[in-house]
Design an enzyme around this catalytic site. Structure first.
Site, PDB file in Angstrom:
ATOM      1  N   TYR A 105      40.112 -25.639 -26.500  1.00  0.00           N
ATOM      2  CA  TYR A 105      40.777 -24.412 -26.069  1.00  0.00           C
ATOM      3  C   TYR A 105      42.271 -24.678 -25.900  1.00  0.00           C
ATOM      4  CZ  TYR A 105      41.922 -20.252 -23.310  1.00  0.00           C
ATOM      5  OH  TYR A 105      42.488 -19.088 -22.852  1.00  0.00           O
ATOM      6  N   THR A 150      37.712  -9.275 -17.199  1.00  0.00           N
ATOM      7  CA  THR A 150      37.027  -8.626 -18.314  1.00  0.00           C
ATOM      8  C   THR A 150      35.583  -8.328 -17.923  1.00  0.00           C
ATOM      9  OG1 THR A 150      36.324 -10.742 -19.244  1.00  0.00           O
ATOM     10  CG2 THR A 150      38.460  -9.870 -19.969  1.00  0.00           C
TER      11      THR A 150
END
Length: 268
Positions: A158, A193
């Site tokens: 990542y 989210t």
């Protein structure tokens, strides 16, 4: 449409992408969103229209270069311009946020999703958009990046992908600057989210989910950047949602005050 400002938000069917689309719509933008899921895209378009913008959706597999080129070219042809490209589409494999797996415990296929698709998709979309933006002599490209480019977050790969994205931003800006095109990396903080809220995780990297930013704040900040006559002075840099919200006087939809991920992770 006279005075129309046209944005393409990749990966706009949910999460940060949907929030950016809605935030732009609040400022009256015409917003095209791309992704795989037609139902989710339709929901985003409905939110764009309800927020005061003009929305439309295009299905696109962002691992397919030809589809991406057709997407960008189609938006430019239909509207006669492209003022803003938001590179948000991402391919994040499932991760354990409570105890992240170490790199040798993760499958090698993470490279293909995080770097081969996640990072590459941003480059492919920028590659397709650049001729349009250069011909206009104007435009803004925003690459949705992360503090993971500098601090450990989620996984080794990542960080590799996000660091690569920030370097790509810097170099694209160098090559496009003389043509009046601005390129920025945007660092949201921890964002609330639907996926994060559904996970049941209470904190990530010590940051309470309850204190996380909304997806819509990202769009309000991007809209303010696009409207800033001095935005080109920032080209090639990393900008932080929370810091720009304070600078531009932008509020969270729920009234919260976002905290910069630089502060969260002890970065200068």
């Amino acid at each position: 449409m006279s005075g129309e400002r046209v944005a393409l938000v990749t990966g706009g069917s949910k999460g940060v992408g949907q929030g950016i689309a809605v935030g732009l719509a609040e400022a009256g933008w015409t917003v095209v969103v791309s992704g795989r899921d037609e139902d989710r895209l339709a929901a985003t378009v409905a939110r764009i229209d309800a927020a005061g913008g003009h929305g439309s959706a295009r299905t696109c597999r962002h691992e397919d270069d030809a589809e991406v080129a057709a997407l960008v070219g189609g938006v430019a042809a239909e509207h006669g311009r492209l003022d803003l490209l938001v590179n948000n589409v991402w391919a994040g494999p499932p991760m354990n946020h409570v105890r992240p797996d170490r790199f040798w415990e993760r499958p090698l296929s993470d490279w293909d999703s995080l770097v081969g698709l996640g990072l590459r998709a941003h480059f492919v979309a920028a590659h397709a958009a650049a001729p349009v933006l250069v011909a206009q002599g104007s435009g803004l490209v925003v690459n949705v990046s992360s503090v993971g480019a500098r601090a450990y977050l989620h996984s080794t790969l990542y960080g590799v992908a996000k660091a690569g994205l920030d370097k790509m931003t810097e170099d694209l800006a160098h090559e496009l600057s003389s043509d009046g095109v601005t390129v920025l990396s945007l660092w949201p903080g921890l964002v609330r989210t639907e996926q994060l809220l559904a996970s049941g995780v209470e904190s990530i990297a010590g940051v309470p989910v309850a204190d996380a930013e909304t997806p819509e704040l990202q769009g309000r900040v991007v809209a303010a950047l696009a409207a800033d006559p001095a935005v080109h002075e920032r080209t090639g840099t990393v900008v932080v949602t929370a810091e720009l919200a304070a600078e531009y006087g932008i509020a969270e939809p729920d009234g919260g005050v976002p905290v910069s991920p630089r502060v969260m992770f002890g970065l200068a």
